[in-house]
Every structure is written in structure tokens, then in C-alpha cells.
Design an enzyme around this catalytic site. Structure first.
Site, PDB file in Angstrom:
ATOM      1  N   ARG A 125      31.423 -31.360  78.421  1.00 16.58           N
ATOM      2  CA  ARG A 125      31.496 -29.888  78.384  1.00 16.58           C
ATOM      3  C   ARG A 125      32.261 -29.373  79.616  1.00 16.58           C
ATOM      4  NH1 ARG A 125      29.600 -31.098  74.011  1.00 16.58           N
ATOM      5  NH2 ARG A 125      27.436 -30.923  73.363  1.00 16.58           N
ATOM      6  N   GLU A 145      13.286 -34.018  66.220  1.00  9.35           N
ATOM      7  CA  GLU A 145      14.670 -33.671  65.891  1.00  9.35           C
ATOM      8  C   GLU A 145      15.384 -34.808  65.148  1.00  9.35           C
ATOM      9  OE1 GLU A 145      17.343 -32.721  69.158  1.00  9.35           O
ATOM     10  OE2 GLU A 145      18.879 -32.042  67.777  1.00  9.35           O
ATOM     11  N   LYS A 150      13.068 -29.679  64.524  1.00  9.36           N
ATOM     12  CA  LYS A 150      14.422 -29.231  64.877  1.00  9.36           C
ATOM     13  C   LYS A 150      15.408 -29.950  63.947  1.00  9.36           C
ATOM     14  CE  LYS A 150      17.707 -29.015  68.715  1.00  9.36           C
ATOM     15  NZ  LYS A 150      17.888 -28.542  70.079  1.00  9.36           N
ATOM     16  N   SER A 182      22.549 -26.405  66.481  1.00  9.29           N
ATOM     17  CA  SER A 182      23.789 -25.801  65.969  1.00  9.29           C
ATOM     18  C   SER A 182      24.785 -26.873  65.535  1.00  9.29           C
ATOM     19  CB  SER A 182      24.411 -24.827  66.979  1.00  9.29           C
ATOM     20  OG  SER A 182      24.726 -25.447  68.199  1.00  9.29           O
ATOM     21  N   GLY A 183      24.717 -28.058  66.121  1.00  9.66           N
ATOM     22  CA  GLY A 183      25.393 -29.227  65.570  1.00  9.66           C
ATOM     23  C   GLY A 183      26.911 -29.190  65.468  1.00  9.66           C
ATOM     24  N   GLY A 184      27.553 -28.275  66.170  1.00 10.72           N
ATOM     25  CA  GLY A 184      29.012 -28.210  66.084  1.00 10.72           C
ATOM     26  C   GLY A 184      29.499 -27.002  65.290  1.00 10.72           C
ATOM     27  N   ARG A 210      25.259 -25.806  72.105  1.00 10.02           N
ATOM     28  CA  ARG A 210      26.590 -25.193  72.068  1.00 10.02           C
ATOM     29  C   ARG A 210      26.559 -23.784  71.474  1.00 10.02           C
ATOM     30  NH1 ARG A 210      28.808 -30.434  69.137  1.00 10.02           N
ATOM     31  NH2 ARG A 210      26.590 -30.489  68.673  1.00 10.02           N
TER      32      ARG A 210
HETATM   33  P1  13P Z   1      23.610 -28.224  69.623  1.00  9.90           P
HETATM   34  O1  13P Z   1      23.013 -26.896  69.243  1.00  9.90           O
HETATM   35  O2  13P Z   1      24.827 -28.114  70.489  1.00  9.90           O
HETATM   36  O3  13P Z   1      23.801 -29.109  68.404  1.00  9.90           O
HETATM   37  O4  13P Z   1      22.574 -28.976  70.549  1.00  9.90           O
HETATM   38  C1  13P Z   1      21.249 -28.940  70.198  1.00  9.90           C
HETATM   39  C2  13P Z   1      20.577 -30.149  70.663  1.00  9.90           C
HETATM   40  O5  13P Z   1      19.617 -30.070  71.403  1.00  9.90           O
HETATM   41  C3  13P Z   1      21.062 -31.446  70.202  1.00  9.90           C
HETATM   42  O6  13P Z   1      20.119 -32.428  70.505  1.00  9.90           O
END
Ligand code: 13P
Length: 338
Positions: free
Chosen positions: A30, A174, A216, A258-260, A289
Site C-alpha cells: 500500500r 473470515e 466476515k 471489501s476484497g478489491g 481498502r
Molecule cells: P479489504 O476490505 O481490503 O478486503 O480488507 C479486509 C480484510 O480485513 C481482509 O482480511
């Protein structure tokens, strides 16, 4: 607070979770994108700027930290967990040690970190953490994810969750089905169904109190390379349907990664889901992100321009807070920042 109360506070209506738990390697990526050197003092500076932002009180129920950050002192005096607590949110900690190659499967991963976890959890509790995160990763491609990956990652998630509840903290479960690939939205739905089912089977075997957990998950979306794009309404319908069929009712909160997705996509899709949410689940965000991308850009322009960095973060936190109530709209994106 008991575990159920903590879980509900993390996902309270109008609030969500800030995932600021990038490992040193991930934050390096990042920072590279904004030409900032990956130094401890820069990581602390960026993160404490967000934790001091005005949006924390109103829109953030919990913050996920990385091992380094939970042990840091802010430059203003209090420790980072104290600072988060002071701003009305609950401090949490990522406790997995990352996704490592899965023996016997050429392209998949197993999340590691169970050895010594009981001792680390006690340390994190004493540092102020009241919830934890463990991320399992599944990729869709050809014959993947394999049953081996689905079963082994679910087993690890359940063993993690049992240790976390023993240590009187709320485990975030998650299981992330990645967006990478050319698969369509129905494939994402089918794989996420298998993954969630196996997770909840294992959580039952390990006698996890689901009322004291937060899920999550990924949203149900087409792969990033898929030609057939989906509307937010379709994403919302399929995501909610998948959750209703595969997540037990006792789970109090579901906070998406959010995953991208872009920041706006992530807000728009969460909003669409909450507009049709007819369940008892508190459905919100746990974005990395999706909450930090604009603030990170401002940090890249000038690390000391606290006003601009915080404004960017305040705006995204507010937008996602509204999405968690189904009250977001595209017009608000153009309005004055919070
Ligand atoms: P993102 O929302 O950027 O996908 O990150 C969330 C997260 O904690 C991934 O493990």
C-alpha cells in the site's frame, strides 16, 4: 460486556469495523503505491491519524489491529488500544499468521497460526483487545477450491474460534472467496455456499457459541475478469440469499470485507444489501481498502496534512455508516465531506 454484547457493539446499526490490520508486507504494498517508505513511524503516523479522526465515534464500532500496532503508543501519549477505546470503538487484533501453501494442493493455501495461540491471546487481551480476526482464503479457478482446502481451513477457523472464546474475546470468522478470476456470479454463490456450510459444520463440532461471533464474508460477486457484470441489486439479492441459507440465525453480525471492490462499489453494494435486509443479522462493513484508499492517497500527497487525510477517511466512514442502514445514495458522494 459478554461476547454477544461485544459482537453487537462492533456491528451496531450505522457503524462498522475498520480493518487496519495489514501485515508489514501488505502495508508495504500500500505504501509503495503512494511512494511512502515502509517505516514503523510512518505506519504509526498513518494509523493514529485515522484513529483520531472525528468519524471514529459515530461510524466505527471496532478496529482490527496488527501485532505491531496493538503494542504501539500513540505520539500523543495513550497506547493505540486506549486511543481507540477513547474514541468509542472496540480494539481487536488479527491473530492468524497468514495463508501458507497447502501441502498436497499445488495452488491453494491454509491459514496458519494455531501453535502458541492460547498464550498470544492472553497477551492481546491484556493489551486491550476484545475481539480477533482469522482469515481463510479460497481461490476459484478450474477445480479449485478443493475439498481439502475447504475442510482444512474450516477446521483451523473453528479451532481458532474455540481458543478465542476461551480467552473471552469475540472471534471474527473470515472465510474469503477471492474475486480474482473469470468465474461468474453463480460460481461465486456456489463456492461461498460450500465454504460457509463447512465452516458452520466445524464451528458446531467445536461447540462455538455463535452468539459471540461475527462473520466476515465476501459478497457474492462475479470474478474481476468475468465479462458478465452484475448490478448492485443482483449482488445484493444473491448475497442476502446465500447468507440466509447458510448462516445460522444466532450469528448477530455480518461484516463484509471489501476484497478489491472500489470504495464506491463497496458502499453501493452494502447499501443495496441493507435495503432488502429482512433478517435479524446486523449487516455492515469491515473494510480495509474500502475505507482507507482515499485517505492513503492523501497521506501519499502529504503525510502531515492531517486535515485532508482525516477528511477523506471521515467521508468514507460516513458513507459506509449510511450504507449499513440502507441510507446511502450516489448523490451523497458529491456532497460536502463529513
Ligand atoms: P479489504 O476490505 O481490503 O478486503 O480488507 C479486509 C480484510 O480485513 C481482509 O482480511
Amino acid at each position: 460486556m459478554n461476547l454477544n454484547e461485544i459482537a453487537k457493539k462492533m456491528c451496531a446499526k450505522g457503524k462498522g469495523i475498520l480493518a487496519a490490520d495489514e501485515s508489514t508486507g501488505t502495508i508495504a504494498k500500500r505504501f509503495k503505491s503512494i511512494n511512502v517508505e515502509n517505516l514503523e513511524k510512518n505506519r504509526l503516523n498513518f494509523r493514529q491519524t485515522l484513529f483520531n479522526a472525528s468519524a471514529m465515534k459515530e461510524f466505527i464500532g471496532g478496529v482490527i489491529l496488527f501485532d505491531e500496532t496493538i503494542k504501539q503508543k500513540s505520539t500523543l501519549g495513550p497506547t493505540i488500544p486506549e486511543l481507540i477505546f477513547k474514541h468509542g470503538a472496540i480494539p481487536g487484533i488479527k491473530v492468524d499468521k497468514g495463508a501458507k501453501p497447502l501441502a498436497g494442493s499445488s495452488e491453494e493455501t491454509i491459514t496458519e497460526g494455531l501453535d502458541g495461540l492460547r498464550e498470544r491471546l492472553n497477551e492481546y487481551y491484556n493489551l486491550g483487545a476484545r475481539f480477533t480476526k482469522w482469515r481463510a482464503v479460497y481461490k476459484i479457478s478450474g477445480k479449485f477450491p478443493s475439498i481439502q482446502s475447504i475442510k482444512s481451513n474450516a477446521h483451523a477457523l473453528a479451532r481458532y474460534a474455540a481458543l478465542v472464546q476461551e480467552a473471552k474475546m469475540v472471534p471474527i470468522i473470515e472465510p474469503e472467496v477471492l474475486m480474482d478470476g473469470s468465474h461468474n456470479i453463480d460460481k461465486c454463490y456456489a463456492v461461498t455456499t460450500d465454504v460457509l456450510n463447512e465452516c458452520y459444520n466445524e464451528l458446531e463440532v467445536h461447540k462455538i457459541d455463535l452468539k459471540g461471533t461475527v462473520l466476515k464474508p465476501n459478497m457474492i460477486v462475479p470474478g474481476t475478469e468475468c465479462k458478465d457484470k452484475s448490478s448492485s441489486d443482483e449482488i445484493a439479492k444473491k448475497t442476502l440469499d446465500c447468507l440466509k441459507k447458510n448462516v445460522p440465525n444466532e450469528v448477530p453480525g455480518i461484516a463484509f470485507l471489501s476484497g478489491g471492490q472500489s470504495e464506491i462499489e463497496a458502499s453501493k453494494n452494502l447499501n443495496a444489501i441493507n435495503k432488502i435486509n429482512d433478517t435479524n443479522f446486523l449487516i455492515t462493513f469491515s473494510y480495509g481498502r474500502g475505507l482507507q484508499a482515499s485517505a492513503l492517497k492523501e497521506f501519499g500527497k502529504n503525510q502531515n496534512n492531517i486535515v485532508n487525510i482525516q477528511q477523506a477517511f471521515n467521508h468514507r466512514a460516513k458513507m459506509n455508516g449510511l450504507s449499513s442502514k440502507g441510507e446511502w445514495s450516489e448523490d451523497l458522494e458529491k456532497g460536502p465531506v463529513a
